[in-house]
Structures are given as C-alpha cells and as structure tokens.
Design an enzyme around this catalytic site. Structure first.
Site, PDB file in Angstrom:
ATOM      1  CB  THR A 256       8.150  -3.611  -6.955  1.00 51.94           C
ATOM      2  OG1 THR A 256       6.964  -4.053  -6.577  1.00 51.94           O
ATOM      3  CG2 THR A 256       8.651  -4.457  -8.492  1.00 51.94           C
TER       4      THR A 256
ATOM      5  CG  ASP B  28       2.377 -10.745   5.843  1.00 54.50           C
ATOM      6  OD1 ASP B  28       1.300 -10.470   6.242  1.00 54.50           O
ATOM      7  OD2 ASP B  28       2.790 -10.711   4.645  1.00 54.50           O
TER       8      ASP B  28
ATOM      9  NE  ARG C 199       5.442  -4.353   1.396  1.00 53.14           N
ATOM     10  CZ  ARG C 199       6.137  -4.150   2.293  1.00 53.14           C
ATOM     11  NH1 ARG C 199       6.374  -3.013   2.818  1.00 53.14           N
ATOM     12  NH2 ARG C 199       6.806  -5.073   3.120  1.00 53.14           N
TER      13      ARG C 199
ATOM     14  CG  ASP D 124       1.386 -14.125   5.659  1.00 55.39           C
ATOM     15  OD1 ASP D 124      -0.237 -14.675   4.750  1.00 55.39           O
ATOM     16  OD2 ASP D 124       2.147 -14.153   4.998  1.00 55.39           O
TER      17      ASP D 124
HETATM   18  C1  PRP Z   1       1.024  -5.265   3.946  1.00 54.65           C
HETATM   19  C2  PRP Z   1       0.401  -4.564   5.120  1.00 54.65           C
HETATM   20  C3  PRP Z   1       0.063  -3.219   4.628  1.00 54.65           C
HETATM   21  C4  PRP Z   1       1.308  -3.180   3.532  1.00 54.65           C
HETATM   22  C5  PRP Z   1       1.995  -2.013   4.101  1.00 54.65           C
HETATM   23  O1  PRP Z   1      -0.054  -5.856   3.361  1.00 54.65           O
HETATM   24  O2  PRP Z   1      -0.894  -5.218   5.689  1.00 54.65           O
HETATM   25  O3  PRP Z   1      -1.183  -3.406   3.484  1.00 54.65           O
HETATM   26  O4  PRP Z   1       1.738  -4.453   3.496  1.00 54.65           O
HETATM   27  O5  PRP Z   1       3.169  -1.872   3.575  1.00 54.65           O
HETATM   28  P1  PRP Z   1       3.537  -0.441   2.567  1.00 54.65           P
HETATM   29  O6  PRP Z   1       3.234   0.532   3.722  1.00 54.65           O
HETATM   30  O7  PRP Z   1       5.042  -0.721   2.403  1.00 54.65           O
HETATM   31  O8  PRP Z   1       2.649  -0.558   1.431  1.00 54.65           O
HETATM   32  P2  PRP Z   1       0.431  -7.228   2.525  1.00 54.65           P
HETATM   33  O9  PRP Z   1       0.991  -6.854   1.328  1.00 54.65           O
HETATM   34  O10 PRP Z   1       1.299  -8.206   3.431  1.00 54.65           O
HETATM   35  O11 PRP Z   1      -0.913  -8.009   2.155  1.00 54.65           O
HETATM   36  P3  PRP Z   1      -2.050  -8.780   3.034  1.00 54.65           P
HETATM   37  O12 PRP Z   1      -2.652  -7.485   3.990  1.00 54.65           O
HETATM   38  O13 PRP Z   1      -2.792  -9.376   2.259  1.00 54.65           O
HETATM   39  O14 PRP Z   1      -1.133  -9.585   4.068  1.00 54.65           O
END
Ligand code: PRP
Length: 210
Positions: free
Chosen positions: A109, A201, A105, A204
C-alpha cells in the site's frame, strides 16, 4: 520549488558523499561513513539559527559575555533509517533528548505502519528535530508530524537526506510551519514509490540487511 521553509544543502562534500550513497556498489562500511559525514553537514545547517541567550562567564583572565543555546531540543528519528542521522546531531547538542517513532512503509500500500513510539516530555516547548534520510511519498513524515503535533509539538524541523518532489509537496502543503532541511530533491517516485534516482532502501543499506 516555491517552499520558503525548504533548505537544500549544497556542499562539495555532500555532492561527493551523495554519489557514494547512491552507488549500488558501495559497501556497508563506506555507506555508514558517508551517511555520518552528510549528517554532520545537515545538522550544521539545521542548527544554524538556534536561539541563544547571553551568559556571563569568567575566563582565566577576565570576565566575558558568552552564549548558551536557549531552547530544549528533542531529536526524533523515524525508525529505522532515521537512526543514521542521530549521532551527528547529538555531537552538536549532547544534552538533547531523543524520542523514537517506529514506522515502516507497507510494501503493497506504501502507507506507513506505526509500531512504536516513545516521546520525551516537554515536547510542547522544545525544538523538535524529526529525522529520516528518505522523504518519498511523505506518508511517514506526514504521520510522524501529525503524531508530534498531537503530543503538543509546536516547533518542528524535518531533516532528510534525499527528498522526492511528491513528499516535499505533501509536507509543505499540509504543514507550512514545518521547516525541511534536505541534501537533494530527486526527480520523482517510481511505481513502487521508491525515489528515482534515490539510493534504494536507506535502512537496509545502513544496517546491512539487504
Ligand atoms: C523508508 C524511509 C522512510 C520511508 C519513506 O522506511 O526510511 O521512513 O520509507 O517513505 P514515505 O515518504 O513514502 O513514507 P522503511 O519503510 O524502508 O523502513 P526502515 O527505515 O525500517 O527501513
């Protein structure tokens, strides 16, 4: 929430382990263990109405009617955090195929950015278990479901650990055919689109990259 495809898993072990996961003092090893236990319970609920077919077998004593699971299963984690839920499902369905969808994500944005995909063939006939521990805005799940449907998926279950009402509403409105299995529906999203109270997160914390 009026969403007839939603299962909110209630279990004392889930309540205890969600607390471990939410606690910012929890170390990586304990976080992984708690995630693994909850994933097993989520998997149990996600699979509890799997179709069966009857098979005749012989025990050492006699013959008897037994059962086999009557569907192909494809597990699709949304990278990275979705990987934390895969092993529990494979423990129940060791012959499942595993596809991968890479998306993160964008921190400004809050929109998902796709960076990788590898989906096994046969998705049109399989039960697809899409997994990601966090359903926040629902942007990632929305993108992933749209991608899987474009590939031909007709039977999708989305398994998450913690869901925000915003994400649930988005998925249930746009994809009323998709079942959602989750362990908690939290209060809301904050200004950074993080789930409140949430656990931070998940990727992480699970991979120790904070
Ligand atoms: C996080 C989580 C989801 C997403 C949820 O991923 O694991 O994939 O954000 O958010 P949303 O419903 O608003 O789309 P992240 O971007 O932190 O990636 P990662 O799993 O690689 O840490």
């Amino acid at each position: 929430m009026a969403y007839n495809k939603l299962t909110i898993v209630k279990h004392p072990v889930v309540a205890r382990d969600l607390t471990i996961l939410r606690n910012k003092e929890t170390r990586t090893a304990d976080f992984r263990m708690a995630m693994g236990r909850i994933a097993t319970i989520l998997a149990y609920f996600a699979l509890k109405d799997l179709p069966l077919k009857e098979v005749g077998i012989s025990t050492p004593i006699t013959t008897v009617q037994g059962y086999e699971i009557d569907t192909e299963i494809i597990i699709v984690p949304i990278l990275r955090a979705g990987l934390s839920l895969v092993t529990a499902l494979l423990n129940f369905i060791p012959d499942a195929s595993v596809g991968h969808l890479g998306m993160y994500r964008d921190e400004t944005t809050h929109e998902p950015v796709d960076y990788y995909s590898n989906i096994p063939s046969g998705i049109d006939k399989a039960m697809v278990l899409l997994v990601d521990p966090m359903l926040a805005t629902g942007g990632s799940a929305d993108d992933a479901i749209a991608f899987l449907k474009k590939k031909g998926a007709k039977n999708i279950r989305f398994i998450s650990l913690i869901s925000a009402p915003e994400g649930l509403k988005r998925i249930s409105t746009k994809y009323p055919d998709v079942s959602v299995i989750t362990a908690a529906v939290d209060e809301k999203l904050n200004d950074n689109a993080f789930i409140v109270p949430g656990l931070g997160d998940a990727g992480d914390r699970y991979f120790g990259t904070t």
